[in-house]
Scaffold this active site. Structure first.
Site, PDB file in Angstrom:
ATOM      1  CE1 TYR B 362       0.846   0.095   4.667  1.00  0.00           C
ATOM      2  CE2 TYR B 362      -1.238  -0.317   4.810  1.00  0.00           C
ATOM      3  CZ  TYR B 362      -0.754  -0.334   5.535  1.00  0.00           C
ATOM      4  OH  TYR B 362       0.079  -0.091   6.538  1.00  0.00           O
ATOM      5  CD  GLU B 363       0.189   5.347   3.106  1.00  0.00           C
ATOM      6  OE1 GLU B 363       0.872   6.181   3.231  1.00  0.00           O
ATOM      7  OE2 GLU B 363      -0.328   5.066   3.729  1.00  0.00           O
TER       8      GLU B 363
END
Lengths: 260, 379
Positions: B362-363
Site C-alpha cells: 500500500y501507498e
C-alpha cells in the site's frame, strides 16, 4: 492556589541488578525515572489544577540530569520546574535533603506541598514529613485520597487494614501513595514545550537560605554502615492433610497471629 | 542508535513506547483476531494529541515534527501494526493533504478537528481499475450549480467507515488523463456517500478497509482541495509523506518481531542448550539487526529532510522500499527461528509476518518505489 510538588529522579528499580559481591545497586546503564509515588503526588496536584485552577511548581534536588524529571513534570502539566543542584548538596541524607528542600520552599508562595510517600531507591519515607517539620507546617502522610474543601485538605490516610479521614488547614504537606491515582501521560506538545519554550529554574547553594552545617554529606547525621541484599525468608510449612483439616490448621495459625 | 536525537525526541519516544506497551499491546491479539477496529485506543490517542503530532499548534496540532511522528508510528507498530496504520493514514495522508493544499477556511474547518483529535481522517485514491495507474480513475465529479456531484466507487480505503473526513480523488475531466484529476474533501454522513462491506485481509485486520460508494453525492463547491485538475500532483505529494509513515510502520513491525525473537531464542532449548548459542541463530540475528538499523537510517533521514524543507520524495521511496522489504524478511526469519511456535498465534510473530506484507503494497508498491527512485536517476 499554589501547589509545590517535590519530585525525585530515581533509578528504575525494575531494571536494577544487585552486585552479588558488594551487595550494592548496579546503577550503570539503568534508566532514570520519576519516582512513582512522586508522580502520584504530581497527578494529584494537576487534578486540583484541572478542577479549581492552581499553579503547580515541581521542585527537585539532585544532580543536573534531574532536569529531565522536571521537564517530564512540565510535559504532564506542571507550570514551573525548579532544580536545586549544587555539588555542596551532594551526599545528603534525609535530614540534609529535607532541610535544603524546605529552605528552597520558603522562597516560594505555597498553600499545599505534595510529595511522594517514599522513593524507590531509598524507601525511607522521611523526607516529606521532615520538610513539613522544617517549615513548621502540619503534614499528613500516606494519602490514598485527597480533596480540597475551602481552606482545608481532606485526606484518607492509609493504614495496613484501615484508613483515617483527616483534615488540615492549609498550608499543609501531604505525602502521596501510588494508589492515590493513575498518573496521566505526557503529551507530545507538552514535551516539546517543556524543552523548547520553558526553562527549568536552577538554584545553587547561594540561592538557598540554609545553614551550611545542614547540607550535603557533612550535614548528614546518617551513616550507612552496610548494605545487604534481601535475605531469603525461612522456608514455609507444608501441610499435607485433607481439606477440612488443612483449613482448620490455617484458621488456628491465623488466630495465633491475630489476623483473624 | 539515537542519531543525536534531541532530548524532546527521546522523551517523546519514551512516551510513545510506554503508551504502546501499556495501552496497545494488551489488545493487539484481539484487534487482529476479531478484525476489530480499536476504537478505545484511538480515543485515548486522540485525547493525548497523538493524532496531530506534526501539525502546528495554531491549527490544533502538537507543534512537533515529522521525526516525532515517525517515532510514534514506529513504537505503535512494534506492538500493533493496525494501530500504527490508523495513525499513519489519518496523519500523513488525510490531514497532511489538507495541511499542504487546503486554503485557510478548509484548514480551519477540516484540519483543525483532525489535528485536535476530534475527528478521524481517511484518504481515498485507489479504485478497482486504478491502483498504480491513477489515470484509470472512474469516479467522476461534475460541477452542478453550487455543488460538485460525485459518482463512483473507491476500494481498499484505510479507516473507511470509521473516519469522519475523507480526502478523495475524482475525474473532473476524463479526457485529460491525470490532468483531469481533482481532489475533494467529503464528510461522513453526506447524502449519497456510503460504505461497502469490510474487506477480509491477510494482516492489519483491525484496520477498517472497505469501499467508499458515491451515488449522486453533492458537496459544496468550496470542498474542492487545491485547484481543479491538480489532484494528481496533490495525491503524489501527499503519498510522498505517507510513505514515511508506512516506512516507520514497517520498521516498527520488524523491530517488534526482532525483540520477541531475541527473548525467545534465549529461552528456547534444543539439544539441552538455548538456541541462541547456535551459530545459525547468531548469524541470522546479526543480519536482521544490521538490516533493521540500515532501514532505520533511511526512514529517519527522510523525516529529517521533510522537516528541514528539503526535497524528500526519493528518500521517502527508498525508506519505504527498504523498510517494507526488511519487515517482510525479518518477520519471516523470526517465524523460522520460532519454529512451530512461530506458526501458531501465541508468540505474536505469526501476526507480525502477516502484517508486514501489506507494507510492500500500500501507498505505492515496492515496484512503484523503484520507479520513483530510478526516475530520479535517469532524468
Amino acid at each position: 492556589m499554589n501547589i509545590i510538588v517535590c519530585i525525585k529522579q530515581v533509578p528504575d528499580t525494575k531494571e536494577v541488578r544487585i552486585d552479588p559481591v558488594k551487595g550494592t545497586l548496579i546503577r550503570q546503564g539503568v534508566p532514570s525515572i520519576m519516582n512513582p509515588d512522586d508522580k502520584a503526588a504530581l497527578e494529584a496536584a494537576l487534578r486540583i489544577k484541572d478542577g479549581m485552577g492552581a499553579k503547580v511548581i515541581a521542585l527537585s534536588m539532585g544532580p543536573l540530569q534531574a532536569d529531565a524529571v522536571l521537564r517530564e513534570a512540565m510535559a504532564m502539566g506542571a507550570d514551573e520546574g525548579i532544580l536545586v543542584s549544587d555539588p555542596q548538596f551532594g551526599g545528603a541524607d534525609t535530614w540534609a535533603t529535607s532541610a535544603t528542600l524546605a529552605a528552597a520552599i520558603t522562597k516560594l508562595e505555597y498553600d499545599l506541598v505534595l510529595a511522594g510517600r517514599q522513593a524507590i531507591d531509598g524507601d525511607t519515607a522521611q523526607v516529606g514529613p521532615e520538610i513539613a517539620e522544617h517549615l513548621g507546617i502540619p503534614h499528613i502522610s500516606y494519602a490514598k485520597e485527597l480533596r480540597i474543601e475551602g481552606d482545608e485538605v481532606i485526606v484518607k490516610r492509609q493504614f495496613e487494614d484501615r484508613y483515617q479521614l483527616l483534615s488540615a488547614k492549609m498550608p499543609v504537606l501531604v505525602t502521596a501513595l501510588s494508589e492515590l491515582n493513575q498518573p496521566r501521560y505526557m503529551t507530545p506538545r507538552g514535551i516539546f514545550e517543556a524543552y523548547r519554550e520553558k526553562q527549568v529554574t536552577h538554584w545553587q547553594r547561594n540561592d538557598i537560605p540554609v545553614e551550611s552545617e545542614n547540607i550535603g554529606l557533612k550535614g548528614s547525621p546518617t551513616r550507612v554502615i552496610e548494605t545487604n541484599p534481601k535475605v531469603m525468608k525461612a522456608p514455609g510449612t507444608k501441610i499435607e492433610e485433607d481439606v477440612e483439616k488443612s483449613v482448620q490448621y490455617l484458621i488456628e495459625k491465623l488466630k495465633e497471629k491475630y489476623i483473624l | 542508535m539515537d542519531m543525536n536525537f534531541s532530548k524532546e525526541h527521546l522523551m517523546a519516544r519514551q512516551l510513545f513506547h510506554d503508551f504502546a506497551v501499556n495501552e496497545v499491546e494488551p489488545w493487539a491479539e484481539q484487534t487482529d483476531e476479531g478484525h476489530r477496529f480499536p476504537k478505545e485506543i484511538v480515543g485515548k490517542m486522540q485525547e493525548l494529541g497523538f493524532m496531530g503530532v506534526p501539525f502546528p499548534k495554531e491549527i490544533g496540532g502538537q507543534g512537533c515534527d515529522t521525526l516525532a511522528y515517525v517515532l510514534l508510528v514506529e513504537e505503535l507498530a512494534k506492538v500493533c501494526a493496525t494501530t500504527a496504520v490508523i495513525v499513519s493514514a489519518h496523519t500523513s495522508l488525510a490531514a497532511d493533504a489538507i495541511a499542504q493544499f487546503g486554503n485557510e477556511t478548509q484548514k480551519e474547518q477540516f484540519l483543525r478537528p483532525l489535528a485536535e483529535g476530534k475527528k478521524l481522517g481517511s484518504f481515498a485514491l485507489t479504485e478497482a481499475e486504478a491502483g498504480t495507474d491513477a489515470s484509470g480513475l472512474n469516479t467522476k465529479a461534475i460541477r452542478d450549480g453550487d455543488s460538485w456531484v460525485i459518482n463512483g466507487t473507491k476500494v481498499f480505503i484505510t479507516n473507511a467507515g470509521q473516519a469522519d473526513i475523507y480526502v478523495i480523488f475524482a475525474m473532473t475531466d476524463k479526457t485529460a488523463g491525470t490532468r483531469g484529476i481533482s481532489a475533494f474533501i467529503i464528510e461522513k454522513g453526506t447524502p449519497g456517500f456510503s460504505f461497502g462491506l469490510p474487506e477480509k485481509k491477510m494482516g492489519i485486520r483491525g484496520s477498517s478497509t472497505c469501499e467508499l460508494i458515491f451515488e449522486d453525492c453533492r458537496i459544496p463547491l468550496e470542498n474542492l482541495l487545491g485547484r481543479e485538475g491538480k489532484g494528481f500532483g496533490i495525491a503524489m505529494a501527499t503519498l510522498d509523506g505517507g510513505r514515511i509513515g508506512i516506512a516507520a510502520q514497517a520498521l516498527g513491525i520488524a523491530e517488534g518481531a526482532f525483540e520477541k525473537t531475541i527473548t525467545y531464542v534465549k529461552e528456547r532449548k534444543q539439544f539441552k542448550t538455548p538456541i541462541a548459542k547456535f551459530q545459525n541463530t547468531q548469524f541470522v540475528l546479526a543480519q536482521m539487526k544490521t538490516e533493521i538499523e540500515a532501514a532505520r537510517f533511511l526512514v529517519y533521514d527522510a523525516a529529517l529532510k521533510k522537516d528541514s524543507g528539503k526535497p524528500y520524495s526519493v528518500e521517502a521511496a527508498m525508506a519505504k522500499l527498504k523498510c517494507s522489504q526488511v519487515a517482510s524478511d525479518v518477520t519471516r526469519e523470526c517465524v523460522q527461528l520460532h519454529g512451530g511456535y512461530g506458526y501458531i498465534q501465541a508468540f505474536q510473530v505469526e501476526r507480525m509476518m502477516r502484517d508486514a506484507k501489506i507494507t510492500e503494497i500500500y501507498e505505492g508498491t515496492s515496484e512503484v518505489m523503484k520507479m520513483v527512485i530510478s526516475g530520479s536517476l535517469l532524468r
